[in-house]
Design a protein around this motif. Structure first.
Motif, PDB file in Angstrom:
ATOM      1  N   CYS A  38       0.833  -1.204   0.000  1.00 16.95           N
ATOM      2  CA  CYS A  38       0.000   0.000   0.000  1.00 16.95           C
ATOM      3  C   CYS A  38       0.871   1.260   0.000  1.00 16.95           C
ATOM      4  O   CYS A  38       2.042   1.229   0.382  1.00 16.95           O
ATOM      5  CB  CYS A  38      -0.890  -0.035   1.240  1.00 16.95           C
ATOM      6  N   GLY A  39       0.267   2.372  -0.398  1.00 20.14           N
ATOM      7  CA  GLY A  39       0.957   3.648  -0.281  1.00 20.14           C
ATOM      8  C   GLY A  39       1.365   3.936   1.151  1.00 20.14           C
ATOM      9  O   GLY A  39       2.410   4.553   1.403  1.00 20.14           O
ATOM     10  N   THR A  40       0.553   3.483   2.104  1.00 18.95           N
ATOM     11  CA  THR A  40       0.905   3.655   3.513  1.00 18.95           C
ATOM     12  C   THR A  40       2.196   2.923   3.844  1.00 18.95           C
ATOM     13  O   THR A  40       3.049   3.429   4.586  1.00 18.95           O
ATOM     14  CB  THR A  40      -0.233   3.145   4.412  1.00 18.95           C
ATOM     15  N   ASP A  41       2.360   1.714   3.297  1.00 20.30           N
ATOM     16  CA  ASP A  41       3.604   0.970   3.513  1.00 20.30           C
ATOM     17  C   ASP A  41       4.801   1.749   2.964  1.00 20.30           C
ATOM     18  O   ASP A  41       5.870   1.797   3.590  1.00 20.30           O
ATOM     19  CB  ASP A  41       3.529  -0.397   2.831  1.00 20.30           C
ATOM     20  N   LEU A  42       4.623   2.349   1.786  1.00 27.20           N
ATOM     21  CA  LEU A  42       5.712   3.131   1.194  1.00 27.20           C
ATOM     22  C   LEU A  42       6.057   4.339   2.052  1.00 27.20           C
ATOM     23  O   LEU A  42       7.233   4.671   2.246  1.00 27.20           O
ATOM     24  CB  LEU A  42       5.328   3.574  -0.219  1.00 27.20           C
ATOM     25  N   HIS A  43       5.021   5.012   2.573  1.00 27.39           N
ATOM     26  CA  HIS A  43       5.270   6.164   3.441  1.00 27.39           C
ATOM     27  C   HIS A  43       6.026   5.745   4.700  1.00 27.39           C
ATOM     28  O   HIS A  43       6.940   6.446   5.157  1.00 27.39           O
ATOM     29  CB  HIS A  43       3.944   6.824   3.829  1.00 27.39           C
ATOM     30  N   PRO A  65       9.360  -4.019  16.217  1.00 35.01           N
ATOM     31  CA  PRO A  65       9.187  -4.155  14.765  1.00 35.01           C
ATOM     32  C   PRO A  65       7.805  -4.697  14.401  1.00 35.01           C
ATOM     33  O   PRO A  65       7.243  -5.514  15.126  1.00 35.01           O
ATOM     34  CB  PRO A  65      10.288  -5.137  14.373  1.00 35.01           C
ATOM     35  N   GLN A  66       7.281  -4.220  13.265  1.00 28.31           N
ATOM     36  CA  GLN A  66       5.926  -4.525  12.836  1.00 28.31           C
ATOM     37  C   GLN A  66       5.932  -5.429  11.613  1.00 28.31           C
ATOM     38  O   GLN A  66       6.575  -5.117  10.609  1.00 28.31           O
ATOM     39  CB  GLN A  66       5.189  -3.223  12.488  1.00 28.31           C
ATOM     40  N   VAL A  67       5.222  -6.558  11.699  1.00 30.38           N
ATOM     41  CA  VAL A  67       5.003  -7.380  10.507  1.00 30.38           C
ATOM     42  C   VAL A  67       4.047  -6.616   9.594  1.00 30.38           C
ATOM     43  O   VAL A  67       2.939  -6.254  10.000  1.00 30.38           O
ATOM     44  CB  VAL A  67       4.406  -8.751  10.861  1.00 30.38           C
ATOM     45  N   LEU A  68       4.473  -6.353   8.370  1.00 31.77           N
ATOM     46  CA  LEU A  68       3.674  -5.551   7.447  1.00 31.77           C
ATOM     47  C   LEU A  68       2.651  -6.408   6.699  1.00 31.77           C
ATOM     48  O   LEU A  68       2.676  -7.628   6.751  1.00 31.77           O
ATOM     49  CB  LEU A  68       4.588  -4.848   6.446  1.00 31.77           C
ATOM     50  N   GLY A  69       1.759  -5.721   5.963  1.00 30.41           N
ATOM     51  CA  GLY A  69       0.818  -6.402   5.085  1.00 30.41           C
ATOM     52  C   GLY A  69      -0.619  -6.290   5.545  1.00 30.41           C
ATOM     53  O   GLY A  69      -1.013  -6.944   6.516  1.00 30.41           O
ATOM     54  N   HIS A  70      -1.416  -5.438   4.858  1.00 33.82           N
ATOM     55  CA  HIS A  70      -2.820  -5.284   5.264  1.00 33.82           C
ATOM     56  C   HIS A  70      -3.807  -5.357   4.097  1.00 33.82           C
ATOM     57  O   HIS A  70      -5.009  -5.235   4.308  1.00 33.82           O
ATOM     58  CB  HIS A  70      -3.016  -3.968   6.035  1.00 33.82           C
ATOM     59  N   GLU A  71      -3.334  -5.571   2.880  1.00 30.80           N
ATOM     60  CA  GLU A  71      -4.227  -5.789   1.731  1.00 30.80           C
ATOM     61  C   GLU A  71      -4.022  -7.240   1.302  1.00 30.80           C
ATOM     62  O   GLU A  71      -3.131  -7.539   0.519  1.00 30.80           O
ATOM     63  CB  GLU A  71      -3.884  -4.832   0.597  1.00 30.80           C
ATOM     64  N   TYR A  72      -4.851  -8.135   1.791  1.00 30.91           N
ATOM     65  CA  TYR A  72      -4.468  -9.540   1.679  1.00 30.91           C
ATOM     66  C   TYR A  72      -5.630 -10.475   1.336  1.00 30.91           C
ATOM     67  O   TYR A  72      -6.800 -10.171   1.549  1.00 30.91           O
ATOM     68  CB  TYR A  72      -3.831 -10.008   2.988  1.00 30.91           C
ATOM     69  N   ILE A  92     -10.189 -16.648   1.721  1.00 36.47           N
ATOM     70  CA  ILE A  92     -10.722 -15.426   2.331  1.00 36.47           C
ATOM     71  C   ILE A  92      -9.990 -14.179   1.830  1.00 36.47           C
ATOM     72  O   ILE A  92      -8.890 -14.253   1.281  1.00 36.47           O
ATOM     73  CB  ILE A  92     -10.634 -15.487   3.871  1.00 36.47           C
ATOM     74  N   ALA A  93     -10.658 -13.044   2.016  1.00 36.44           N
ATOM     75  CA  ALA A  93     -10.030 -11.733   1.873  1.00 36.44           C
ATOM     76  C   ALA A  93     -10.269 -10.987   3.171  1.00 36.44           C
ATOM     77  O   ALA A  93     -11.243 -11.261   3.894  1.00 36.44           O
ATOM     78  CB  ALA A  93     -10.610 -10.967   0.693  1.00 36.44           C
ATOM     79  N   GLY A  94      -9.386 -10.033   3.475  1.00 33.96           N
ATOM     80  CA  GLY A  94      -9.467  -9.368   4.763  1.00 33.96           C
ATOM     81  C   GLY A  94      -9.706  -7.877   4.683  1.00 33.96           C
ATOM     82  O   GLY A  94      -9.223  -7.200   3.774  1.00 33.96           O
ATOM     83  N   MET A  95     -10.480  -7.374   5.633  1.00 29.43           N
ATOM     84  CA  MET A  95     -10.640  -5.953   5.913  1.00 29.43           C
ATOM     85  C   MET A  95      -9.769  -5.682   7.132  1.00 29.43           C
ATOM     86  O   MET A  95     -10.008  -6.256   8.194  1.00 29.43           O
ATOM     87  CB  MET A  95     -12.112  -5.649   6.200  1.00 29.43           C
ATOM     88  N   PRO A  96      -8.730  -4.858   7.055  1.00 29.54           N
ATOM     89  CA  PRO A  96      -7.692  -4.880   8.088  1.00 29.54           C
ATOM     90  C   PRO A  96      -7.955  -4.079   9.354  1.00 29.54           C
ATOM     91  O   PRO A  96      -7.169  -4.164  10.298  1.00 29.54           O
ATOM     92  CB  PRO A  96      -6.481  -4.303   7.347  1.00 29.54           C
ATOM     93  N   LEU A  97      -9.032  -3.293   9.418  1.00 34.87           N
ATOM     94  CA  LEU A  97      -9.208  -2.415  10.574  1.00 34.87           C
ATOM     95  C   LEU A  97      -9.545  -3.197  11.840  1.00 34.87           C
ATOM     96  O   LEU A  97     -10.265  -4.195  11.807  1.00 34.87           O
ATOM     97  CB  LEU A  97     -10.300  -1.386  10.299  1.00 34.87           C
ATOM     98  N   LEU A 155      -9.477  -6.445  -2.932  1.00 35.80           N
ATOM     99  CA  LEU A 155     -10.791  -6.038  -2.437  1.00 35.80           C
ATOM    100  C   LEU A 155     -10.696  -4.883  -1.445  1.00 35.80           C
ATOM    101  O   LEU A 155     -11.559  -3.998  -1.437  1.00 35.80           O
ATOM    102  CB  LEU A 155     -11.501  -7.230  -1.792  1.00 35.80           C
ATOM    103  N   GLU A 156      -9.666  -4.873  -0.602  1.00 26.01           N
ATOM    104  CA  GLU A 156      -9.557  -3.779   0.372  1.00 26.01           C
ATOM    105  C   GLU A 156      -9.332  -2.433  -0.315  1.00 26.01           C
ATOM    106  O   GLU A 156     -10.084  -1.481  -0.069  1.00 26.01           O
ATOM    107  CB  GLU A 156      -8.442  -4.094   1.380  1.00 26.01           C
ATOM    108  N   PRO A 157      -8.340  -2.292  -1.209  1.00 30.30           N
ATOM    109  CA  PRO A 157      -8.215  -1.003  -1.902  1.00 30.30           C
ATOM    110  C   PRO A 157      -9.415  -0.695  -2.795  1.00 30.30           C
ATOM    111  O   PRO A 157      -9.790   0.475  -2.954  1.00 30.30           O
ATOM    112  CB  PRO A 157      -6.922  -1.153  -2.717  1.00 30.30           C
ATOM    113  N   ALA A 158     -10.039  -1.732  -3.375  1.00 33.11           N
ATOM    114  CA  ALA A 158     -11.229  -1.487  -4.189  1.00 33.11           C
ATOM    115  C   ALA A 158     -12.359  -0.920  -3.331  1.00 33.11           C
ATOM    116  O   ALA A 158     -13.100  -0.027  -3.764  1.00 33.11           O
ATOM    117  CB  ALA A 158     -11.680  -2.774  -4.875  1.00 33.11           C
ATOM    118  N   ALA A 159     -12.486  -1.417  -2.096  1.00 31.52           N
ATOM    119  CA  ALA A 159     -13.515  -0.901  -1.197  1.00 31.52           C
ATOM    120  C   ALA A 159     -13.268   0.565  -0.865  1.00 31.52           C
ATOM    121  O   ALA A 159     -14.211   1.361  -0.764  1.00 31.52           O
ATOM    122  CB  ALA A 159     -13.555  -1.738   0.082  1.00 31.52           C
TER     123      ALA A 159
END
Length: 236
Positions: A38-43, A65-72, A92-97, A155-159
């Protein structure tokens, strides 16, 4: 297991870490298949920590340290004792909030405005850029058979894009202007077209992205210069 962990600006390490244990109440253990960057990951990579917590997060207690990845997307490995809407083997697909469920906004049904909101892959113990991840069960939806795992991760960025178009009150026949054709902008153009927009315009200075605009339903890409307002007025 392997996981991509964020330590600080320009410091991401693929490391061996202990896997999650058995899922507890409300939890689901998944094996991620696809995960977007995600753009957030890049930031975070360029200038973080921003969203990732340098100090324990007030809701999840997660910290770097944080394990990354929220569009999955992924496959269910095991479910907690009270989880019934997904089962082992489900795609499955995930909504990360992650929300507290008791603050003013959560009680109103606006969990995305939670005062202590966290996010899988950003401010939670686990993320999808790993062999396994433990996630709250309410994040997960079963993928229909006609969607691939790769599509599921979108699906998450599409939402996000569909929500933006809905908030913009786009109706059939409207002219829509998309500012930027990154992944969210491209998906927003597709969503606007699907809702019946009569004309979809875009502003995109990146030549590579602009050259692909037609694939996303954009009728015309406008130059991001001092004549932009005049160009829009001529087309509307």
């Amino acid at each position: 297991m392997k996981a991509a962990r964020f330590y600080g600006a320009k410091d991401i390490r693929v490391e061996e870490i202990d896997p999650p244990g058995e899922p507890g109440p409300g939890e689901v253990l998944i094996a991620p298949s696809w995960c977007g960057i995600c753009g957030t990951d890049l930031h975070e990579y360029i200038a973080g920590p921003i969203v990732t917590p340098a100090h324990p997060h007030p809701l999840t207690a997660a910290r770097l340290p944080q394990v990354l990845g929220h569009e999955y997307s992924g496959t269910v490995v095991a479910v907690g004792p009270d989880v019934t809407h997904v089962k082992e083997g489900d795609r499955i697909a995930g909504m990360p909030l992650i929300s507290c469920m008791h603050c003013y906004h959560c009680v109103r049904g606006d969990q995305h405005l939670c005062q202590t909101m966290a996010c899988t892959g950003l401010s939670y113990q686990w993320g999808a850029l790993a062999d396994l991840a433990m996630v709250p069960g309410y994040q997960l939806s079963v993928l229909p058979d006609d969607l691939t795992m790769q599509q599921g991760a979108l699906l998450e960025p599409a939402a996000v894009a569909v929500y933006a178009v809905e908030r913009g009150r786009v109706h059939a026949g409207d002219t829509v202007l998309i500012a930027g054709l990154g992944p969210i902008g491209a998906l927003a153009a597709m969503a606007a077209r699907a809702l019946g927009a009569g004309q979809v315009l875009a502003v995109e200075p990146n030549e590579n992205r602009a050259s692909r605009a037609g694939h996303f339903g954009v009728d015309q890409v406008l130059a991001a210069d001092d004549g932009l307002t005049e160009s829009i007025l001529k087309l509307t």
